[in-house]
Design a protein around this motif. Structure first.
Motif, PDB file in Angstrom:
ATOM      1  N   ARG A 129       0.830  -1.213   0.000  1.00 51.46           N
ATOM      2  CA  ARG A 129       0.000   0.000   0.000  1.00 51.46           C
ATOM      3  C   ARG A 129       0.858   1.254   0.000  1.00 51.46           C
ATOM      4  NH1 ARG A 129      -4.588  -2.110   4.380  1.00 51.46           N
ATOM      5  NH2 ARG A 129      -5.614  -3.550   2.926  1.00 51.46           N
ATOM      6  N   ALA A 130       1.995   1.195   0.671  1.00 50.23           N
ATOM      7  CA  ALA A 130       2.910   2.345   0.654  1.00 50.23           C
ATOM      8  C   ALA A 130       3.415   2.597  -0.758  1.00 50.23           C
ATOM      9  CB  ALA A 130       4.081   2.083   1.605  1.00 50.23           C
ATOM     10  N   ALA A 174       2.376  -8.484  -9.736  1.00 45.13           N
ATOM     11  CA  ALA A 174       0.983  -8.350 -10.187  1.00 45.13           C
ATOM     12  C   ALA A 174       0.518  -9.570 -10.975  1.00 45.13           C
ATOM     13  CB  ALA A 174       0.830  -7.082 -11.037  1.00 45.13           C
ATOM     14  N   LEU A 175       1.431 -10.190 -11.720  1.00 41.79           N
ATOM     15  CA  LEU A 175       1.045 -11.313 -12.578  1.00 41.79           C
ATOM     16  C   LEU A 175       1.346 -12.668 -11.944  1.00 41.79           C
ATOM     17  CD1 LEU A 175       2.179  -9.974 -16.085  1.00 41.79           C
ATOM     18  CD2 LEU A 175      -0.055  -9.799 -14.954  1.00 41.79           C
ATOM     19  N   ASP A 176       1.786 -12.673 -10.691  1.00 40.19           N
ATOM     20  CA  ASP A 176       2.027 -13.923  -9.974  1.00 40.19           C
ATOM     21  C   ASP A 176       0.700 -14.412  -9.391  1.00 40.19           C
ATOM     22  OD1 ASP A 176       2.671 -15.978  -8.254  1.00 40.19           O
ATOM     23  OD2 ASP A 176       4.356 -14.944  -7.317  1.00 40.19           O
ATOM     24  N   PRO A 177       0.161 -15.533  -9.876  1.00 37.55           N
ATOM     25  CA  PRO A 177      -1.163 -15.981  -9.409  1.00 37.55           C
ATOM     26  C   PRO A 177      -1.196 -16.369  -7.942  1.00 37.55           C
ATOM     27  CG  PRO A 177      -0.175 -17.625 -10.868  1.00 37.55           C
ATOM     28  CD  PRO A 177       0.705 -16.420 -10.918  1.00 37.55           C
ATOM     29  N   GLU A 223      -2.529  -4.717  -5.130  1.00 38.51           N
ATOM     30  CA  GLU A 223      -1.778  -3.501  -4.793  1.00 38.51           C
ATOM     31  C   GLU A 223      -0.637  -3.268  -5.778  1.00 38.51           C
ATOM     32  OE1 GLU A 223      -4.059  -4.540  -1.203  1.00 38.51           O
ATOM     33  OE2 GLU A 223      -2.869  -5.705  -2.617  1.00 38.51           O
ATOM     34  N   ALA A 224       0.021  -4.332  -6.198  1.00 40.72           N
ATOM     35  CA  ALA A 224       1.088  -4.187  -7.198  1.00 40.72           C
ATOM     36  C   ALA A 224       0.514  -3.649  -8.509  1.00 40.72           C
ATOM     37  CB  ALA A 224       1.774  -5.535  -7.434  1.00 40.72           C
ATOM     38  N   ALA A 225      -0.657  -4.154  -8.903  1.00 43.32           N
ATOM     39  CA  ALA A 225      -1.305  -3.672 -10.127  1.00 43.32           C
ATOM     40  C   ALA A 225      -1.715  -2.212  -9.985  1.00 43.32           C
ATOM     41  CB  ALA A 225      -2.522  -4.536 -10.456  1.00 43.32           C
ATOM     42  N   ALA A 226      -2.203  -1.836  -8.801  1.00 49.56           N
ATOM     43  CA  ALA A 226      -2.604  -0.440  -8.571  1.00 49.56           C
ATOM     44  C   ALA A 226      -1.395   0.493  -8.637  1.00 49.56           C
ATOM     45  CB  ALA A 226      -3.307  -0.315  -7.218  1.00 49.56           C
ATOM     46  N   ALA A 227      -0.264   0.061  -8.063  1.00 43.96           N
ATOM     47  CA  ALA A 227       0.958   0.879  -8.136  1.00 43.96           C
ATOM     48  C   ALA A 227       1.388   1.046  -9.597  1.00 43.96           C
ATOM     49  CB  ALA A 227       2.068   0.229  -7.316  1.00 43.96           C
ATOM     50  N   LEU A 228       1.308  -0.024 -10.377  1.00 39.03           N
ATOM     51  CA  LEU A 228       1.668   0.063 -11.794  1.00 39.03           C
ATOM     52  C   LEU A 228       0.697   0.954 -12.558  1.00 39.03           C
ATOM     53  CD1 LEU A 228       2.658  -3.637 -12.522  1.00 39.03           C
ATOM     54  CD2 LEU A 228       4.168  -1.651 -12.646  1.00 39.03           C
ATOM     55  N   ALA A 229      -0.587   0.867 -12.230  1.00 41.76           N
ATOM     56  CA  ALA A 229      -1.572   1.728 -12.890  1.00 41.76           C
ATOM     57  C   ALA A 229      -1.259   3.198 -12.617  1.00 41.76           C
ATOM     58  CB  ALA A 229      -2.985   1.378 -12.424  1.00 41.76           C
ATOM     59  N   ASN A 230      -0.831   3.498 -11.390  1.00 38.77           N
ATOM     60  CA  ASN A 230      -0.443   4.875 -11.063  1.00 38.77           C
ATOM     61  C   ASN A 230       0.833   5.288 -11.796  1.00 38.77           C
ATOM     62  OD1 ASN A 230      -2.580   5.345  -9.327  1.00 38.77           O
ATOM     63  ND2 ASN A 230      -1.472   4.679  -7.510  1.00 38.77           N
ATOM     64  N   LEU A 231       1.831   4.412 -11.774  1.00 35.87           N
ATOM     65  CA  LEU A 231       3.107   4.733 -12.419  1.00 35.87           C
ATOM     66  C   LEU A 231       2.963   4.952 -13.914  1.00 35.87           C
ATOM     67  CD1 LEU A 231       5.911   2.407 -10.952  1.00 35.87           C
ATOM     68  CD2 LEU A 231       5.933   4.901 -11.070  1.00 35.87           C
ATOM     69  N   SER A 232       2.148   4.127 -14.566  1.00 39.68           N
ATOM     70  CA  SER A 232       2.093   4.121 -16.032  1.00 39.68           C
ATOM     71  C   SER A 232       1.320   5.289 -16.615  1.00 39.68           C
ATOM     72  CB  SER A 232       1.487   2.796 -16.527  1.00 39.68           C
ATOM     73  OG  SER A 232       0.198   2.585 -15.982  1.00 39.68           O
ATOM     74  N   ARG A 233       0.819   6.182 -15.768  1.00 41.14           N
ATOM     75  CA  ARG A 233       0.126   7.365 -16.298  1.00 41.14           C
ATOM     76  C   ARG A 233       1.098   8.344 -16.943  1.00 41.14           C
ATOM     77  NH1 ARG A 233      -3.289   9.525 -11.337  1.00 41.14           N
ATOM     78  NH2 ARG A 233      -1.359   8.959 -10.300  1.00 41.14           N
ATOM     79  N   ALA A 261      -6.592 -12.149  -4.995  1.00 42.21           N
ATOM     80  CA  ALA A 261      -6.556 -10.757  -5.478  1.00 42.21           C
ATOM     81  C   ALA A 261      -7.456 -10.632  -6.707  1.00 42.21           C
ATOM     82  CB  ALA A 261      -5.126 -10.354  -5.820  1.00 42.21           C
ATOM     83  N   PRO A 262      -8.352  -9.651  -6.739  1.00 40.32           N
ATOM     84  CA  PRO A 262      -9.278  -9.520  -7.876  1.00 40.32           C
ATOM     85  C   PRO A 262      -8.630  -8.987  -9.147  1.00 40.32           C
ATOM     86  CG  PRO A 262      -9.646  -7.749  -6.296  1.00 40.32           C
ATOM     87  CD  PRO A 262      -8.657  -8.683  -5.657  1.00 40.32           C
ATOM     88  N   LEU A 263      -7.522  -8.260  -9.020  1.00 38.39           N
ATOM     89  CA  LEU A 263      -6.759  -7.748 -10.164  1.00 38.39           C
ATOM     90  C   LEU A 263      -7.553  -6.771 -11.031  1.00 38.39           C
ATOM     91  CD1 LEU A 263      -4.873 -10.990 -11.318  1.00 38.39           C
ATOM     92  CD2 LEU A 263      -4.095  -9.201  -9.751  1.00 38.39           C
ATOM     93  N   HIS A 264      -8.461  -6.031 -10.423  1.00 36.01           N
ATOM     94  CA  HIS A 264      -9.214  -5.028 -11.186  1.00 36.01           C
ATOM     95  C   HIS A 264      -8.286  -3.967 -11.779  1.00 36.01           C
ATOM     96  CE1 HIS A 264     -12.774  -6.900  -9.768  1.00 36.01           C
ATOM     97  NE2 HIS A 264     -12.743  -6.404  -8.547  1.00 36.01           N
ATOM     98  N   TYR A 265      -7.200  -3.637 -11.070  1.00 38.43           N
ATOM     99  CA  TYR A 265      -6.343  -2.543 -11.514  1.00 38.43           C
ATOM    100  C   TYR A 265      -5.454  -2.905 -12.698  1.00 38.43           C
ATOM    101  CZ  TYR A 265      -7.796   0.649  -7.885  1.00 38.43           C
ATOM    102  OH  TYR A 265      -8.540   1.509  -7.118  1.00 38.43           O
ATOM    103  N   LEU A 266      -5.490  -4.161 -13.126  1.00 45.12           N
ATOM    104  CA  LEU A 266      -4.815  -4.478 -14.382  1.00 45.12           C
ATOM    105  C   LEU A 266      -5.493  -3.769 -15.559  1.00 45.12           C
ATOM    106  CD1 LEU A 266      -4.036  -8.312 -14.134  1.00 45.12           C
ATOM    107  CD2 LEU A 266      -2.471  -6.382 -13.805  1.00 45.12           C
TER     108      LEU A 266
END
Length: 390
Positions: free
Chosen positions: A83-84, A113-116, A123-133, A171-176
């Motif tokens: 989360r941090a 994020a892609l490790d099942p 949270e890893a996907a959310a961090a990537l979604a933020n970074l990739s903007r 993990a639901p992985l919505h942020y992918l």
């Protein structure tokens, strides 16, 4: 805590005090540290990400970033660490600092994020979604995706994880989805998504109606909208292989009862919708859907196909219902394209029309006035305190 250690006479001031404080945390983040002390240290790091100076300090600490990523996955500290990282990545002004301190961060987050089996993959996907903007981190992430095994590209793994129910049971992985939307701003990602042999777009289309997450719906719709910028693929997108238009129109449709003649003009999936049919509740997603359809009308054949499938009927009813002024304005512009006269010969492709500089300035002024009018309409009414009976 910070105030107690940063008095008026502290050498170096509050920032130096904070940095010293962070350095003291590192031993407690190392593998093998006592669990209770490790948890307290990570909670303190998470608290620091709640303020600008704290985020700015943490973003440049390579050792600390690495330590956060390496915490044991099953532990509560790993959750707070994840989360941090989400909070750090949410600040665009820190992206350059983050990448300078830890150039491998996007690739490691992608692996998580892609490790099942990774419990904090969301949270890893959310961090990537933020970074990739932002362009630089987005390019770094594309490089990480391209470095994947040729037989199973990173983008393919991302799409598979997004489109596979239960890919990660924890993990639901919505942020992918917003991550994919950000990546689709890059030509290489769109080339992958629009490859007819991969059937990627077809796998994404059902998610425009995904009921459990507006984050996932919005990311998928944003991805499809970005793909619609590639006008060379419009014939394929609108044709029977993909048939994208019903998937863009259905979320915009309500329970309207059309006449038999009008009903026959609509695609089968939009005919005789139930009386409890609800439109997409998120205004931003509705706007992106309208914008995607607008892009599909850039060419004369595209406009004809959109007209032939009864899009005007759905948009007419949407315009009557739409409560948000900016979505209604976008809808009006699309309706004008559908019911207006065709452009002059040589100007049929609206995405390739060269607008004279003076006309462009006039259009920009009109857009500014339109936005100001919109802001006035959306301005909140003054709050008036009312006496309550005693």
């Amino acid at each position: 805590m910070g105030e107690a250690g940063a008095g008026a006479g502290a050498p170096g001031g509050p920032e130096a005090s904070l940095e010293a404080e962070v350095m003291k945390l590192l031993p407690f983040l190392a593998p093998g540290a006592r669990a209770d002390l490790q948890a307290a240290a990570v909670r303190h790091v998470l608290a620091l990400t709640g303020c600008g100076p704290g985020r700015a300090l943490l973003a440049g600490q390579a050792a600390l970033l690495h330590a956060l990523m390496e915490l044991a996955p099953a532990s509560a500290p790993a959750r707070d660490a994840a989360r941090a990282l989400v909070n750090l990545a949410a600040d665009p002004s820190l992206h350059e600092t983050l990448l300078a301190a830890d150039p491998g961060l996007p690739a490691r987050l992608l692996g998580r994020a892609l490790d099942p089996q990774w419990p904090w993959a969301e949270e890893a996907a959310a961090a990537l979604a933020n970074l990739s903007r932002e362009p630089a981190p987005c390019a770094a992430l594309m490089a990480a995706l391209a470095a994947a095994e040729p037989a199973d590209s990173g983008l393919e793994r991302l799409v598979r994880a997004l489109c596979t129910p239960g890919y990660n049971a924890r993990a639901p992985l919505h942020y992918l989805a917003p991550l994919l939307s950000n990546l689709s701003q890059r030509p290489a990602a769109r080339a992958f998504l629009l490859d007819p042999d991969r059937c990627v777009v077809q796998r994404l289309l059902p998610l425009t109606q995904y009921p459990d997450s507006s984050v996932r719906r919005g990311g998928v719709v944003g991805t499809l909208r970005n793909c619609c910028f590639e006008h060379r693929h419009h014939e394929w997108l609108l044709g029977p292989e993909v048939d994208i238009l019903p998937f863009l129109l259905l979320p915009l449709a309500g329970p309207e009862d059309f006449s038999e003649e009008e009903m026959e003009r609509l695609p089968v999936d939009l005919q005789y919708l139930p009386p409890d049919k609800q439109r997409e509740p998120d205004a931003d997603i509705r706007k992106m859907l309208v914008e995607a359809i607008m892009l599909l009308t850039a060419t004369a054949p595209g406009r004809q196909q959109v007209r032939d499938q009864g899009a005007y009927l759905i948009l007419r009813e949407l315009h009557s219902w739409e409560p948000e002024p900016d979505v209604r304005t976008a809808c009006e512009k699309l309706i004008q394209v559908l019911i207006g006269d065709e452009p002059e010969r040589g100007m049929e492709n609206l995405l390739e029309v060269q607008v004279p500089e003076d006309v462009e300035q006039q259009l920009q002024q009109l857009d500014c006035r339109e936005q100001e009018q919109l802001e006035r309409e959306l301005a909140p009414e003054p709050w008036v305190e009312r006496a309550t009976p005693t």
